[in-house]
Design an enzyme around this catalytic site. Structure first.
Site, short mmCIF file in Angstrom:
data_model
loop_
_atom_site.label_atom_id
_atom_site.label_comp_id
_atom_site.label_asym_id
_atom_site.label_seq_id
_atom_site.Cartn_x
_atom_site.Cartn_y
_atom_site.Cartn_z
N ARG A 1 0.84 -1.20 0.00
CA ARG A 1 0.00 0.00 0.00
C ARG A 1 0.87 1.25 0.00
NH1 ARG A 1 -4.99 -1.05 -1.35
NH2 ARG A 1 -5.69 0.75 -0.19
N CYS A 2 0.27 2.35 -0.39
CA CYS A 2 0.90 3.66 -0.41
C CYS A 2 1.55 3.92 0.95
CB CYS A 2 -0.17 4.71 -0.72
SG CYS A 2 0.43 6.39 -0.79
N PRO A 3 2.76 4.40 0.96
CA PRO A 3 3.60 4.90 -0.11
C PRO A 3 4.64 3.89 -0.61
CG PRO A 3 4.56 5.59 1.95
CD PRO A 3 3.31 4.78 2.28
#
Length: 103
Positions: free
Chosen positions: A23-25
Site C-alpha cells: 500500500r501507499c507509499p
C-alpha cells in the site's frame, strides 16, 4: 542490478519493481530505491495492486524529472493465478517510467 529484498529485477525492456500487495507509499518508495543508480533512459515498470499508485507513480516521475510513459491494467479475476494460490488475482496496474526523460 542487485535488488535483493526490493522486489525489483531486470525485465524484458528494463527493470520491474513488483510492489503487488503493498500500500501507499511503498510502491513509490520501492520505485525510488530501484531507480537510484540506473542510467537515464532506463524503463522501470512498477506492478501494483494499490489504486493510489496510478496517481503516485506519475507524480513521483514528474517531480524527479522522469516521464510516465505507460499504464496498463489487468482486471481482477475470480480464479487463482496458479494452483495452490489462496484466492483470486487482484486488479493489477503496470506503470512504466522512463528515467531522466521529461517528455
Amino acid at each position: 542490478m542487485s535488488a535483493e529484498g526490493s522486489g525489483a529485477g531486470p525485465g524484458v525492456d528494463g527493470v520491474v519493481v513488483d510492489a503487488r500487495g503493498l500500500r501507499c507509499p511503498l510502491p513509490v518508495i520501492r520505485l525510488a530505491a530501484a531507480s537510484r543508480d540506473l542510467p537515464a533512459g532506463t524503463l522501470v515498470t512498477v506492478l501494483s495492486t494499490d489504486p493510489a499508485a496510478r496517481h503516485d507513480v506519475p507524480a513521483w516521475a514528474r517531480m524527479r524529472g522522469h516521464a510516465a510513459v505507460g499504464e496498463t491494467e489487468t482486471p481482477a479475476t475470480d480464479e487463482a493465478e496458479e494452483p495452490g494460490d489462496d484466492g483470486p488475482a487482484p486488479r493489477t496496474w503496470s506503470l512504466t517510467v522512463r528515467l531522466g526523460a521529461t517528455s
